[in-house]
Write a protein that holds these residues in place. Structure first.
Motif, mmCIF file in Angstrom:
data_model
loop_
_atom_site.group_PDB
_atom_site.id
_atom_site.type_symbol
_atom_site.label_atom_id
_atom_site.label_comp_id
_atom_site.label_asym_id
_atom_site.label_seq_id
_atom_site.Cartn_x
_atom_site.Cartn_y
_atom_site.Cartn_z
ATOM 1 N N LYS A 1 0.790 -1.185 -0.068
ATOM 2 C CA LYS A 1 -0.079 -0.140 -0.081
ATOM 3 C C LYS A 1 1.151 1.152 0.046
ATOM 4 O O LYS A 1 1.936 1.245 0.951
ATOM 5 C CB LYS A 1 -0.903 0.186 1.254
ATOM 6 N N TYR A 2 0.773 2.091 -0.890
ATOM 7 C CA TYR A 2 1.516 3.224 -0.932
ATOM 8 C C TYR A 2 0.635 4.414 -1.716
ATOM 9 O O TYR A 2 -0.169 4.217 -2.397
ATOM 10 C CB TYR A 2 2.758 3.384 -1.655
ATOM 11 N N ASN A 3 1.035 5.722 -1.090
ATOM 12 C CA ASN A 3 0.535 6.889 -1.800
ATOM 13 C C ASN A 3 1.175 7.284 -2.918
ATOM 14 O O ASN A 3 2.543 7.473 -2.714
ATOM 15 C CB ASN A 3 -0.014 7.741 -0.776
ATOM 16 N N LEU B 1 14.140 3.992 -10.889
ATOM 17 C CA LEU B 1 13.466 5.273 -10.838
ATOM 18 C C LEU B 1 12.404 5.173 -11.946
ATOM 19 O O LEU B 1 11.283 5.765 -11.789
ATOM 20 C CB LEU B 1 14.469 6.572 -10.825
ATOM 21 N N ASP B 2 12.798 4.889 -13.144
ATOM 22 C CA ASP B 2 11.682 4.543 -14.203
ATOM 23 C C ASP B 2 10.667 3.655 -13.921
ATOM 24 O O ASP B 2 9.455 4.111 -14.209
ATOM 25 C CB ASP B 2 12.352 4.210 -15.472
ATOM 26 N N CYS B 3 10.784 2.578 -13.201
ATOM 27 C CA CYS B 3 10.104 1.690 -12.843
ATOM 28 C C CYS B 3 9.014 2.389 -11.885
ATOM 29 O O CYS B 3 7.730 2.049 -11.519
ATOM 30 C CB CYS B 3 10.605 0.368 -12.268
ATOM 31 N N LEU B 4 9.559 2.872 -10.956
ATOM 32 C CA LEU B 4 8.643 3.700 -9.823
ATOM 33 C C LEU B 4 7.730 4.562 -10.300
ATOM 34 O O LEU B 4 6.511 4.842 -10.000
ATOM 35 C CB LEU B 4 9.541 4.462 -8.799
ATOM 36 N N VAL C 1 4.347 5.091 -8.188
ATOM 37 C CA VAL C 1 4.625 5.135 -6.737
ATOM 38 C C VAL C 1 5.126 6.669 -6.820
ATOM 39 O O VAL C 1 4.905 7.337 -5.713
ATOM 40 C CB VAL C 1 5.645 4.334 -6.569
ATOM 41 N N ILE C 2 5.615 7.307 -7.762
ATOM 42 C CA ILE C 2 6.341 8.346 -7.670
ATOM 43 C C ILE C 2 5.783 9.253 -8.985
ATOM 44 O O ILE C 2 5.372 8.495 -10.035
ATOM 45 C CB ILE C 2 7.924 8.742 -7.856
#
Length: 120
Positions: free
Chosen positions: A51-53, A82-85, A90-91
């Motif tokens: 779970k994440y915002n 970072l690309d995957c995030l 996620v970001i």
């Protein structure tokens, strides 16, 4: 403040080795290799366990990368992660990363990444 630690299994491919030159009619372009595509898909699926915002602000990125061999370059993996995030939402944007703390480890049996994101 308790930091959420995320663990993504698998060997993180290097950004520099993940593209191949392809012909597009009379032009050339870059295409992702299957290795990068499958890592991105696996990353997205594994993030569903958490779970994440969405982080829209600037953030600090703390990562431990466990490689199956010593050959891999730590810096090449950071861009892939970072690309995957960003792709996994996620970001919002990897250009909001203002600090990175990264460590390289060796784990032949269980290559993975362990990371935390701290909004600033």
């Amino acid at each position: 403040l308790v930091m959420q630690k995320y663990i993504i299994k698998g060997n993180t491919p290097s950004k520099s080795n993940c593209y191949k030159v392809i012909r597009l009619g009379n032009r050339c372009g870059l295409a992702k290799q299957k290795k990068l595509e499958s890592y991105e898909n696996s990353f997205k699926l594994q993030m569903l366990n958490y779970k994440y915002n969405l982080i829209e602000s600037e953030f600090k990125f703390i990562i431990d990368v466990y490689y199956p061999s010593r050959r891999s370059d730590l810096d090449n993996s950071l861009k892939v992660v970072l690309d995957c995030l960003q792709k996994a939402q996620v970001i919002k944007n990897d250009n909001k990363c203002i600090e990175i703390i990264a460590k390289k480890h060796l784990d032949k049996i269980d290559p993975r990444i362990e990371f935390s994101l701290i909004p600033i």
